[in-house]
Write a protein that holds these residues in place. Structure first.
Motif, PDB file in Angstrom:
ATOM      1  N   TYR A  43       0.160  42.376  -5.449  1.00 31.98           N
ATOM      2  CA  TYR A  43       1.075  43.444  -5.843  1.00 31.98           C
ATOM      3  C   TYR A  43       0.853  43.797  -7.316  1.00 31.98           C
ATOM      4  CZ  TYR A  43       3.705  43.371  -1.501  1.00 31.98           C
ATOM      5  OH  TYR A  43       4.063  43.492  -0.184  1.00 31.98           O
ATOM      6  N   ALA A  44       0.817  45.101  -7.563  1.00 32.40           N
ATOM      7  CA  ALA A  44       0.698  45.607  -8.929  1.00 32.40           C
ATOM      8  C   ALA A  44       1.749  46.694  -9.146  1.00 32.40           C
ATOM      9  CB  ALA A  44      -0.706  46.156  -9.186  1.00 32.40           C
ATOM     10  N   TYR A  45       2.149  46.885 -10.405  1.00 28.04           N
ATOM     11  CA  TYR A  45       3.176  47.874 -10.710  1.00 28.04           C
ATOM     12  C   TYR A  45       2.579  49.288 -10.650  1.00 28.04           C
ATOM     13  CZ  TYR A  45       6.158  44.056 -12.250  1.00 28.04           C
ATOM     14  OH  TYR A  45       6.909  42.911 -12.296  1.00 28.04           O
ATOM     15  N   ALA A  88      -4.062  45.585 -16.010  1.00 30.17           N
ATOM     16  CA  ALA A  88      -4.212  46.192 -14.674  1.00 30.17           C
ATOM     17  C   ALA A  88      -2.872  46.335 -13.966  1.00 30.17           C
ATOM     18  CB  ALA A  88      -5.181  45.370 -13.823  1.00 30.17           C
ATOM     19  N   GLY A  89      -1.784  45.916 -14.602  1.00 31.62           N
ATOM     20  CA  GLY A  89      -0.449  46.066 -14.021  1.00 31.62           C
ATOM     21  C   GLY A  89      -0.084  45.008 -13.009  1.00 31.62           C
ATOM     22  N   PHE A  90      -0.655  43.819 -13.130  1.00 34.02           N
ATOM     23  CA  PHE A  90      -0.433  42.760 -12.158  1.00 34.02           C
ATOM     24  C   PHE A  90       1.043  42.366 -12.102  1.00 34.02           C
ATOM     25  CE2 PHE A  90      -0.220  38.248 -10.935  1.00 34.02           C
ATOM     26  CZ  PHE A  90      -0.903  38.278  -9.723  1.00 34.02           C
ATOM     27  N   ALA A  91       1.557  42.179 -10.856  1.00 32.35           N
ATOM     28  CA  ALA A  91       2.928  41.690 -10.667  1.00 32.35           C
ATOM     29  C   ALA A  91       2.897  40.266 -10.128  1.00 32.35           C
ATOM     30  CB  ALA A  91       3.697  42.611  -9.724  1.00 32.35           C
ATOM     31  N   GLU A 130      -2.357  26.140   3.562  1.00 32.69           N
ATOM     32  CA  GLU A 130      -2.648  26.590   2.200  1.00 32.69           C
ATOM     33  C   GLU A 130      -1.583  27.583   1.780  1.00 32.69           C
ATOM     34  OE1 GLU A 130      -6.012  29.368  -0.067  1.00 32.69           O
ATOM     35  OE2 GLU A 130      -6.264  28.775   2.029  1.00 32.69           O
ATOM     36  N   PHE A 131      -1.057  27.429   0.589  1.00 31.52           N
ATOM     37  CA  PHE A 131      -0.112  28.394   0.053  1.00 31.52           C
ATOM     38  C   PHE A 131      -0.194  28.355  -1.465  1.00 31.52           C
ATOM     39  CE2 PHE A 131       3.416  30.991  -0.789  1.00 31.52           C
ATOM     40  CZ  PHE A 131       3.818  31.598   0.392  1.00 31.52           C
ATOM     41  N   VAL A 132      -0.614  29.475  -2.054  1.00 29.69           N
ATOM     42  CA  VAL A 132      -0.714  29.596  -3.509  1.00 29.69           C
ATOM     43  C   VAL A 132       0.030  30.848  -3.929  1.00 29.69           C
ATOM     44  CG1 VAL A 132      -2.250  29.706  -5.508  1.00 29.69           C
ATOM     45  CG2 VAL A 132      -3.008  28.540  -3.425  1.00 29.69           C
ATOM     46  N   ALA A 133       0.876  30.738  -4.932  1.00 34.75           N
ATOM     47  CA  ALA A 133       1.629  31.887  -5.433  1.00 34.75           C
ATOM     48  C   ALA A 133       1.401  32.023  -6.934  1.00 34.75           C
ATOM     49  CB  ALA A 133       3.113  31.728  -5.134  1.00 34.75           C
ATOM     50  N   THR A 134       1.156  33.248  -7.364  1.00 37.40           N
ATOM     51  CA  THR A 134       0.971  33.525  -8.796  1.00 37.40           C
ATOM     52  C   THR A 134       1.926  34.637  -9.208  1.00 37.40           C
ATOM     53  OG1 THR A 134      -0.756  35.159  -8.376  1.00 37.40           O
ATOM     54  CG2 THR A 134      -1.463  32.874  -8.665  1.00 37.40           C
ATOM     55  N   ASN A 135       2.345  34.617 -10.485  1.00 41.22           N
ATOM     56  CA  ASN A 135       3.290  35.610 -10.966  1.00 41.22           C
ATOM     57  C   ASN A 135       3.114  35.783 -12.474  1.00 41.22           C
ATOM     58  OD1 ASN A 135       6.076  37.092 -10.359  1.00 41.22           O
ATOM     59  ND2 ASN A 135       6.327  35.996 -12.301  1.00 41.22           N
ATOM     60  N   LEU A 221       8.437  37.920  -7.677  1.00 41.50           N
ATOM     61  CA  LEU A 221       7.889  37.026  -6.662  1.00 41.50           C
ATOM     62  C   LEU A 221       8.989  36.414  -5.801  1.00 41.50           C
ATOM     63  CD1 LEU A 221       5.636  35.497  -5.272  1.00 41.50           C
ATOM     64  CD2 LEU A 221       5.706  33.813  -7.141  1.00 41.50           C
ATOM     65  N   ASN A 222      10.019  35.847  -6.441  1.00 44.91           N
ATOM     66  CA  ASN A 222      11.098  35.248  -5.650  1.00 44.91           C
ATOM     67  C   ASN A 222      11.846  36.302  -4.841  1.00 44.91           C
ATOM     68  OD1 ASN A 222      11.053  32.477  -5.828  1.00 44.91           O
ATOM     69  ND2 ASN A 222      12.085  32.425  -7.813  1.00 44.91           N
ATOM     70  N   GLY A 223      12.027  37.476  -5.414  1.00 40.81           N
ATOM     71  CA  GLY A 223      12.666  38.544  -4.635  1.00 40.81           C
ATOM     72  C   GLY A 223      11.846  38.924  -3.426  1.00 40.81           C
ATOM     73  N   PHE A 224      10.547  38.999  -3.587  1.00 41.26           N
ATOM     74  CA  PHE A 224       9.662  39.317  -2.467  1.00 41.26           C
ATOM     75  C   PHE A 224       9.702  38.222  -1.410  1.00 41.26           C
ATOM     76  CE2 PHE A 224       5.418  38.730  -0.585  1.00 41.26           C
ATOM     77  CZ  PHE A 224       5.313  39.919   0.128  1.00 41.26           C
ATOM     78  N   MET A 225       9.648  36.964  -1.843  1.00 39.01           N
ATOM     79  CA  MET A 225       9.659  35.855  -0.887  1.00 39.01           C
ATOM     80  C   MET A 225      10.946  35.841  -0.077  1.00 39.01           C
ATOM     81  SD  MET A 225       6.747  34.450  -1.145  1.00 39.01           S
ATOM     82  CE  MET A 225       7.110  33.091  -0.053  1.00 39.01           C
TER      83      MET A 225
END
Length: 553
Positions: A43-45, A88-91, A130-135, A221-225
């Motif tokens: 996700y990007a802004y 790059a506007g990374f979210a 596998e589960f990886v989360a970045t923010n 990220l937490n809102g999306f999850m």
């Protein structure tokens, strides 16, 4: 008590597919935890400062070839890699794959689905290998904190929660009609498949078994999850097909047995200890009204304790639904059984024509008519057809006049027991002719045909009903009078003509009934199911034990 006690006509359900909890979980684990692809959500802004889903590889290229998953947790915001992502506007981004986590004991896997007796609710749990989360958290002047967290070895982040599969309660019926149709999957050849079952399960709100405590609850990220991950993940994993999986199957045959409504229910187990719970697909066909789940406490077990290791479940067809299918199925090669029956029901008409007191001509005709049909509610007979019509006429004087009478009777029964279906039909055509005081008659057609079909399973695991063993008993008579009288009247020629014409009318024999009723249905869990056997229950339902095919093919 087992499948042999099936009595669906007492419940109103046309068709039921019941599968055990163990077989559901075994097949789901085999499929979900062995080979599903890794999924990346990035996700990007956008220009409105809202996070939107973007193509991951295109984003990485536009961010100076910076892969966010390779940037360690708590990397300084001034790091060039974090700066590239920020520019790059990374979210946030997530990389996930269903399966057994590294270092996790497979024997301790929680069941994916747990059935609840007497309810349409199930408990649903999924694990990730596998589960990886970045923010990337931003402050007033740019990037403020980098977050990169992976599922720890030997543990699993899970999704779990109750899922309501009752398609008759208000929470379902209040949904838009198009959503209801998609959830039921009516008309979809995979409606009993893993895609549809997963669509139903994943369309419900599940609880998430993990939180990213290092991030604020209102972080993107937490809102999306919390709100969107499940729906987005399944769609990304398989698009419109939910999980992108299609079982190997034969193209579905369009028949009068097309399912027109469906619901789920898990009946209480009855009888002895150890009887397994089963998830039941409760089906209606032919736009019949589907009974509510209060009628699904069947009072028998589909699978008994001693059968758990042999079979995954049972498919059962209501005796009345089977009878209706037999009558109306059109194979494309000849008439339906009902059309054939009606073809043997011919109403006679007779006319005698005289000149003065002397008989001159006899005319007879047959017109199509319909039998009286019945569907007994109990006993071996599931279809009966009866027909009888007479016609007569006379004219002229007592010495030179004449008369004629025709009576056509036809009856047919379909009986089922154990692994056989028996069709018996009896056609009788009685003819009497009197000419100038001389007469004779009899059953010029008296024919009984018995066809015995033995139901079996072919080497592909499909229910099959091959050509029948047929026997014919012909008691037809050719009436006539002695030669002296025949010389005066010629009645024998007339009788021969009527006899030949009548027998020609009845020359057809019953074609093989196209009774391969249940073939190539897709079993819950996404695999085609194979039949192990096929018999009629003690209440004349058609039932068969079934097993899963390989879900990974």
């Amino acid at each position: 008590m087992g499948a042999q006690d099936s009595n669906l006509s007492s419940t109103g359900f046309d068709y039921v597919v019941a599968v055990t909890q163990d077989s559901i979980n075994g097949t789901l684990e085999e499929y979900l935890y062995s080979g599903l692809p890794e999924t990346v959500l990035c996700y990007a802004y956008d220009s409105s400062n809202d996070p939107v889903l973007v193509d991951f590889m295109e984003f990485v290229a536009g961010a100076g070839n910076t892969d966010p998953f390779t940037v360690p947790d708590e990397t300084a915001p001034t790091d060039p890699r974090v700066q590239n992502l920020s520019n790059a506007g990374f979210a946030f981004a997530i990389k996930a794959k269903l399966g057994v986590p590294a270092g996790f004991d497979p024997s301790s896997l929680p069941p994916i689905m747990v059935l609840k007796p007497g309810q349409s609710y199930v408990t649903y749990t999924l694990m990730f290998s596998e589960f990886v989360a970045t923010n990337l958290t931003y402050g007033p002047r740019g990037p403020m904190a980098w977050f990169n967290q992976s599922q720890p070895s030997g543990t699993s982040w899970t999704f779990y929660g109750p899922v309501d599969l009752n398609f008759q309660d208000t929470s379902f019926t209040s949904l838009p009609s198009d959503v209801q149709e998609r959830l039921k999957g009516i008309g979809d050849p995979d409606m009993f498949g893993v895609q549809q079952l997963y669509y139903d399960l994943n369309s419900s709100a599940l609880e998430q078994g993990f939180q990213f405590d290092e991030l604020p609850s209102n972080s993107p990220l937490n809102g999306f999850m919390t709100a969107d991950f499940i729906d987005t993940y399944w769609k990304e994993l398989g698009g419109a097909e939910i999980l992108g999986y299609t079982a190997t199957q034969t193209a579905p045959v369009e028949t009068s047995l097309a399912v027109t409504d469906v619901n789920f229910f898990t009946p209480d187990a009855v009888g002895g200890d150890g009887a397994p719970l089963t998830l039941n697909y409760l089906c209606a066909t032919g736009n019949d009204q589907l009974p509510d789940t209060t009628h699904a406490g069947f009072g028998w077990n589909w699978i008994e304790p001693g059968e758990v290791s042999q079979y995954d479940g049972v498919a059962a067809l209501n005796r009345n639904t089977f009878a209706g299918f037999l009558l109306n199925y059109n194979s494309g090669n000849g008439p339906t059984l009902l059309e054939y029956i009606e073809g043997n029901c011919q109403r006679p008409e007779v006319t005698c024509q005289c000149s003065g007191q002397e008989i001159k001509e006899y005319y007879f005709y047959f017109f199509p008519d319909r039998p009286t049909m019945a569907f007994p509610s109990s006993g071996p007979q599931i279809i009966t057809a009866t027909f009888s019509q007479s016609a007569s006429d006379k004219c002229g004087g007592p010495l030179l006049g004449g008369s004629m009478k025709l009576t056509l009777s036809y009856d047919m029964t379909v009986s089922v027991q154990d692994d056989t279906m028996t069709i018996v039909q009896h056609l009788v055509l009685y003819t009497y002719i009197e000419d100038q005081g001389t007469g004779d008659g009899g059953n010029v057609v008296d024919k009984t045909i018995t066809d015995v079909y033995t139901i079996g399973v072919d080497d592909m695991g499909r229910m099959a009903i091959p050509a029948p063993d047929s026997t014919t008993v012909d008691d037809s008579k050719t009436p006539g009078v002695n030669g002296f009288l025949n010389w005066f009247t010629g009645i024998n020629d007339l009788l021969d003509y009527v006899t030949q014409a009548s027998q020609a009318l009845a020359a057809t024999t019953l074609a093989d009934v196209p009774a391969s009723v249940i073939q190539n249905f897709i079993f819950p869990g996404g695999a085609s199911f194979s039949f192990c056997d096929a018999v009629f229950s003690d209440n004349q339902d058609l039932v068969g034990h079934i097993t899963y095919a390989d879900p990974t093919l």
